[in-house]
Design an enzyme around this catalytic site. Structure first.
Site, mmCIF file in Angstrom:
data_model
loop_
_atom_site.group_PDB
_atom_site.id
_atom_site.type_symbol
_atom_site.label_atom_id
_atom_site.label_comp_id
_atom_site.label_asym_id
_atom_site.label_seq_id
_atom_site.Cartn_x
_atom_site.Cartn_y
_atom_site.Cartn_z
ATOM 1 N N HIS A 127 0.837 -1.208 0.000
ATOM 2 C CA HIS A 127 0.000 0.000 0.000
ATOM 3 C C HIS A 127 0.873 1.261 0.000
ATOM 4 O O HIS A 127 0.581 2.236 -0.685
ATOM 5 C CB HIS A 127 -0.892 0.031 1.251
ATOM 6 C CG HIS A 127 -1.848 -1.112 1.360
ATOM 7 N ND1 HIS A 127 -1.725 -2.100 2.319
ATOM 8 C CD2 HIS A 127 -2.952 -1.418 0.636
ATOM 9 C CE1 HIS A 127 -2.715 -2.958 2.178
ATOM 10 N NE2 HIS A 127 -3.473 -2.580 1.171
ATOM 11 N N MET A 132 3.086 -9.609 -0.406
ATOM 12 C CA MET A 132 2.507 -8.962 0.780
ATOM 13 C C MET A 132 0.996 -8.892 0.653
ATOM 14 O O MET A 132 0.460 -8.599 -0.412
ATOM 15 C CB MET A 132 3.088 -7.572 0.957
ATOM 16 C CG MET A 132 4.520 -7.630 1.410
ATOM 17 S SD MET A 132 5.032 -6.106 2.185
ATOM 18 C CE MET A 132 6.784 -6.460 2.346
#
Ligand code: PAF
EC number: 6.3.2.1
Length: 284
Positions: free
Chosen positions: A39, A186
């Site tokens: 992110h 991830m």
């Protein structure tokens, strides 16, 4: 600086209006929170592509099936705000579900072709929920750029399609998957894994790399490429959800990877009870 926290649609509208008055361009990073380096990479890229970066943190109920993990999806709002701050995010939109789906709400967005198969088949209704919330966010924020991870590769194609078809006018940017040093993609859902399940989960990326190596050695038949990836999943004791090779743009199934073709291998598998996905390019 700590990001400005927006909780309601009215607050977003006022914030966006003031930004427009200042003539500033906006990059939006929609998320479900429990942020990780993936992110953060989207936020930093947003900062390179626009004047101001906003993120949304919303665990969108309409994209979860009845037997999925909505109730236990990991959350860490304070930690997320700190990560947003260090990634240069100016505003974080964190609405309650009733702000996005108020009483009387009745509009859903369905992207037909690219939503078929893969996660669209295994998670009925999932992409309808994703398309609906992302359309709401793009309509509200009117960003110049919106960034999404390639880890959710089919989701990225769904979002590119709705943005094009509904004339939402954002530049939809897909960013490479960020991986742990050992190759694990991830994901906020990695938090569900025990140490042993996490170790076994490496078979997803190992399997795709095995298929890439086989293709590089001249095997173009996608059944053989799928088998190479499948062997890694089986050796690690993972339960396969799907292993497929698709055209990287249209996501249509492929029998062979032709010279010059951009294909993608997409994998979903369970490590313990946790469903994980991964994908990588297969260059023909
Ligand atoms: O990828 C996600 O985190 C979500 O599916 C998204 C795009 C934020 C929509 O809820």
């Amino acid at each position: 600086m700590a990001p400005h926290v927006l909780r309601t649609v009215a607050e977003v509208k006022a914030w966006v209006a003031s930004l427009q008055k200042e003539g500033k361009t906006l990059a939006l990073v929609p998320t479900m929170g429990f942020l990780h380096e993936g992110h953060v990479s989207l936020m930093r890229e947003g900062g390179r592509r626009a004047d101001v970066v906003a993120a949304s943190i919303f665990v969108n109920p309409t994209q979860f099936g009845p037997r999925e993990d909505l109730a236990r999806y990991p959350r860490d709002f304070e930690g997320d705000l700190a990560k947003c701050a260090s990634a240069g995010v100016t505003a974080v939109f964190a609405p309650e579900p009733a702000a996005m789906y108020p009483p009387g709400y009745q509009t859903y967005v369905e992207v037909t072709e690219v939503s078929q198969g893969l996660c669209g088949e295994r998670r009925p209704g999932h992409f309808r929920g994703v398309a609906t919330i992302v359309t709401q966010l793009l309509a509200l924020f009117r960003p110049a750029v919106a960034l999404f991870g390639e880890k959710d590769y089919q989701q990225l194609q769904v979002i590119k399609t709705l943005n094009r078809d509904l004339h939402l006018g954002a530049d939809i940017v897909g960013m490479p998957t960020i991986r742990e040093a050992d190759g694990l993609a991830m994901s906020s859902r990695n938090a569900y894994l025990s140490a042993e399940e996490r170790q076994r989960a490496l078979a997803l990326s190992k399997g795709i790399r095995a298929a890439q190596a086989l293709l590089a050695s001249g095997t173009r038949d996608t059944r053989a490429l799928v088998e190479a990836a499948r062997r890694e999943l089986q050796a690690a004791g993972l339960r396969e959800d799907y292993v497929e090779v698709r055209d990287a743009g249209t996501l249509s199934p492929l029998d062979t990877v032709a010279p010059g073709q951009t294909a993608r291998m997409l994998v979903a598998a369970f490590s313990g009870t946790t469903r994980l996905i991964d994908n990588m390019p297969l260059a023909g």
